[in-house]
Design a protein around this motif. Structure first.
Motif, short mmCIF file in Angstrom:
data_model
loop_
_atom_site.label_atom_id
_atom_site.label_comp_id
_atom_site.label_asym_id
_atom_site.label_seq_id
_atom_site.Cartn_x
_atom_site.Cartn_y
_atom_site.Cartn_z
N ARG A 157 -6.80 -11.95 13.43
CA ARG A 157 -7.71 -11.75 14.55
C ARG A 157 -8.56 -10.51 14.31
O ARG A 157 -9.76 -10.50 14.55
N GLU A 158 -7.92 -9.45 13.83
CA GLU A 158 -8.66 -8.19 13.62
C GLU A 158 -9.31 -8.12 12.23
O GLU A 158 -9.93 -7.12 11.89
N ARG A 159 -9.12 -9.15 11.48
CA ARG A 159 -9.74 -9.25 10.15
C ARG A 159 -9.32 -8.10 9.24
O ARG A 159 -10.15 -7.36 8.70
N VAL A 160 -8.00 -7.94 9.10
CA VAL A 160 -7.47 -6.86 8.29
C VAL A 160 -6.58 -7.42 7.18
O VAL A 160 -5.76 -8.31 7.42
N VAL A 161 -6.72 -6.86 5.97
CA VAL A 161 -5.76 -7.16 4.89
C VAL A 161 -4.79 -5.98 4.81
O VAL A 161 -5.22 -4.83 4.66
N ARG A 162 -3.50 -6.29 4.95
CA ARG A 162 -2.48 -5.25 4.99
C ARG A 162 -1.21 -5.80 4.33
O ARG A 162 -0.94 -6.99 4.44
N THR A 163 -0.47 -4.93 3.67
CA THR A 163 0.78 -5.42 3.05
C THR A 163 1.89 -5.43 4.10
O THR A 163 1.89 -4.60 5.01
N PRO A 164 2.86 -6.34 3.97
CA PRO A 164 3.94 -6.38 4.96
C PRO A 164 4.88 -5.17 4.86
O PRO A 164 5.35 -4.66 5.87
N LEU A 165 5.12 -4.75 3.63
CA LEU A 165 6.01 -3.58 3.43
C LEU A 165 5.15 -2.37 3.11
O LEU A 165 3.92 -2.45 3.10
N ASP A 166 5.79 -1.27 2.78
CA ASP A 166 5.08 -0.10 2.26
C ASP A 166 4.19 -0.58 1.10
O ASP A 166 4.70 -1.17 0.14
N PRO A 167 2.90 -0.35 1.16
CA PRO A 167 2.02 -0.92 0.12
C PRO A 167 2.37 -0.44 -1.28
O PRO A 167 2.15 -1.17 -2.26
N ASP A 168 2.91 0.76 -1.40
CA ASP A 168 3.29 1.23 -2.74
C ASP A 168 4.33 0.31 -3.36
O ASP A 168 4.33 0.09 -4.57
N ILE A 169 5.20 -0.24 -2.53
CA ILE A 169 6.22 -1.17 -3.05
C ILE A 169 5.57 -2.50 -3.40
O ILE A 169 5.74 -3.03 -4.50
N THR A 170 4.78 -3.02 -2.46
CA THR A 170 4.15 -4.33 -2.69
C THR A 170 3.27 -4.32 -3.95
O THR A 170 3.34 -5.24 -4.76
N PHE A 171 2.48 -3.28 -4.11
CA PHE A 171 1.57 -3.23 -5.26
C PHE A 171 2.29 -2.90 -6.56
O PHE A 171 1.92 -3.36 -7.63
N SER A 172 3.30 -2.06 -6.43
CA SER A 172 4.01 -1.70 -7.63
C SER A 172 4.83 -2.89 -8.13
O SER A 172 4.94 -3.11 -9.34
N ASP A 173 5.37 -3.69 -7.20
CA ASP A 173 6.12 -4.90 -7.59
C ASP A 173 5.24 -5.83 -8.42
O ASP A 173 5.68 -6.39 -9.42
N ASP A 174 4.01 -6.01 -7.98
CA ASP A 174 3.11 -6.90 -8.69
C ASP A 174 1.68 -6.36 -8.57
O ASP A 174 0.99 -6.61 -7.58
N PRO A 175 1.26 -5.59 -9.59
CA PRO A 175 -0.05 -4.93 -9.49
C PRO A 175 -1.24 -5.89 -9.41
O PRO A 175 -2.32 -5.49 -9.00
N LEU A 176 -1.03 -7.17 -9.77
CA LEU A 176 -2.15 -8.12 -9.61
C LEU A 176 -2.57 -8.17 -8.14
O LEU A 176 -3.71 -8.47 -7.81
N ARG A 177 -1.64 -7.87 -7.27
CA ARG A 177 -1.94 -7.91 -5.84
C ARG A 177 -3.04 -6.93 -5.45
O ARG A 177 -3.69 -7.11 -4.42
N MET A 178 -3.26 -5.91 -6.26
CA MET A 178 -4.36 -4.98 -5.94
C MET A 178 -5.70 -5.72 -6.06
O MET A 178 -6.58 -5.54 -5.23
N MET A 179 -5.81 -6.54 -7.10
CA MET A 179 -7.02 -7.35 -7.25
C MET A 179 -7.10 -8.39 -6.13
O MET A 179 -8.16 -8.64 -5.58
#
Ligand code: CTP
Length: 478
Positions: A155-177
């Motif tokens: 609704r608010e048009r936001v992209v956000r990670t469910p967990l701490d983003p450092d964990i989400t991105f570090s788990d799979d850096p392709l997610r940054m792209m």
């Protein structure tokens, strides 16, 4: 984005396959959910083909049982190594996976996988908007499970990670792209904390294969307003890691009060302009790369000011180097981009001057079937803020296009074939293959392009005899 109640969700999941999946799960006593992009796209009213199903239990067992239930016409493919399975039925593809709990090691995308609950599975997903699940079991059919406020974020048009983003991105850096890609495709905003994490973790992109990075880059380029993605990539520092040549286009230098334009923003404007006219990925790539050699060719010349001589030709040479490094295809697509980059100054040069038939014929000869795309690129390239100047160029381009059409009908230059062949020249004068034959051939070509003779055999032959005479050549048989 639309609001959907459980009743409405049920209706949206009206295709018989969803009921059949739910019934199969009930039979096996397993919970199952449709998840990920399919659910997100229901709320966004975007078409979505792939259906992803999470089963709390074995995804493979579920797929096999569904295959038996559907009988003839259902094709089940099992990927044991990944613990996933796919069922193809009619025009649908349904992917099954068991709910997972994953942990990653720091230098690989390969996770250590364990069975988990739905919650575990949602936790390990990339963004809140991709972590929505809808239950398909009969008693809970259509129930939305949204632990991270994914619907609010839609609704608010936001992209956000469910967990701490450092964990989400570090788990799979392709997610940054992917983060920037989704924000660009959907025209969403990247949540501040998530964005800061992109900045912090950008170096981790190094463990991702260049093919995957290119894949995401292509999706950004194909978005409605691709500049948004490139600006985000630049702001978080990813762009200088994956595409430093674009970053090098940035900046404005002034000398004696004379500035040149910022070629990064100019390039992005050209890319956005062309994206309103075409979905051809490679034409969009040509727009992105048309000025790529400006930094290396930039000179200050006291009389002329800032110049970028031959940036089109140097750019043409850079295209294969960039494509190779970025693992983009090294085939005719690359050649097409190369050709457009090399030729992109030509229509402007013609339109800046008097639009002569001869210049237009030569352009048509070199561009061949890509002439329309080249003109589209050049029109997108006019980003002048001076509306008079802009209008003058656009009017001249109209004239170039009109002439192209007239001359094409008259002279068939687009796929030029010499009206007198090399063999015929050799035969007439009794010559072996030689420089003279080449010179005569190109004299004929030039005469046609300059409008001295029409593109027809007999006049070309007459012209040939005349030219040859001047070179001291006589035909063998009188
Ligand atoms: N996913 C993830 N991390 C990734 C890739 C995928 O968490 N690096 C999860 C997300 O929940 C995503 C789902 O797997 O929604 C399916 O991935 P994919 O098919 O790549 O993306 P979609 O969301 O379906 O979107 P699109 O088809 O536009 O790529």
């Amino acid at each position: 984005m639309i609001e959907l109640t459980r009743e409405e969700l049920k209706r949206h999941l009206g295709a018989p396959i969803f009921g059949q999946v739910g019934d199969t799960a009930d039979e096996l006593g397993l919970e199952c959910y449709v998840v990920g992009g399919y659910v997100r796209d229901l709320f966004l009213q975007r078409p979505s083909q792939d259906i992803d199903i999470v089963v709390v239990g074995s995804g493979i067992a579920m797929a096999e049982a569904l295959g038996r239930r559907l009988g003839h016409g259902a094709k089940v493919a099992v990927f044991k190594n990944f613990g996933t399975a796919q069922v193809k039925y009619r025009d649908m593809e349904v992917e099954f996976v068991g709910a997972r709990k994953e942990s990653y090691s720091r230098d690989s995308r390969k996770p250590i996988v364990e069975d988990g609950t739905l919650e575990d599975d949602q936790n390990r997903r990339d963004f809140t908007i991709n972590a929505l699940a809808i239950c398909l079991n009969r008693t809970r059919f259509g129930e939305l499970v949204d632990p991270f406020g994914g619907v609010d974020d839609l609704r608010e048009r936001v992209v956000r990670t469910p967990l701490d983003p450092d964990i989400t991105f570090s788990d799979d850096p392709l997610r940054m792209m992917r983060c920037i890609r989704f924000a660009t495709q959907l025209n969403f905003h990247i949540d501040d904390e998530t964005f800061e994490s992109l900045c912090r973790n950008r170096e981790r992109i190094g463990i991702i294969s260049r093919e995957r990075v290119a894949d995401e880059l292509n999706k950004i380029i194909l978005a409605p307003t691709p500049s948004k993605g490139f600006i985000d990539l630049d702001r978080c520092g990813l762009l200088s890691l994956i595409f430093p040549e674009l970053v090098a286009l940035q900046g404005v230098e002034a000398r004696n009060g004379r500035k040149h334009k910022d070629n990064f923003y100019h390039t992005l404007e050209v890319l956005d302009n062309i994206s309103q006219r075409t979905d051809n990925l490679w034409l969009r790539w040509a727009a992105l790369l048309h000025d790529i050699a400006k930094p290396t060719t930039k000179r200050w010349e006291p009389k002329a000011g800032w110049t970028f001589h031959n940036h089109n030709f140097i750019g043409e040479k850079m295209v294969p180097v960039l494509f190779k490094r970025m693992k983009l295809p090294m085939n005719e697509k690359m050649k097409y981009v190369q050709k457009l980059v090399g030729l992109h100054m030509r229509p402007i040069a013609i339109a800046d001057d008097e639009v002569t038939d001869s210049a237009v014929r030569r352009l048509l000869f070199e561009a061949g079937d890509d002439i329309d795309d080249l003109m589209t690129l050049c029109e997108a390239d006019i980003t002048s803020k001076n509306s008079e100047r802009k209008q003058r160029f656009l009017n001249n381009f109209k004239l170039v296009r009109r002439k192209l059409k007239d001359l094409e009908e008259k002279d068939r230059i687009r796929n030029f074939q010499p009206p007198v062949s090399g063999e015929e020249i050799m035969e007439i004068f009794g010559l072996p293959p030689s420089r003279e034959v080449g010179a005569l051939k190109s004299a004929i070509k030039d005469a046609i392009l300059d409008g001295v003779i029409p593109n027809e055999h007999d006049p070309a032959r007459a012209y040939l005899l005349e030219r040859a005479k001047k070179m001291g050549l006589e035909p063998r048989h009188g």
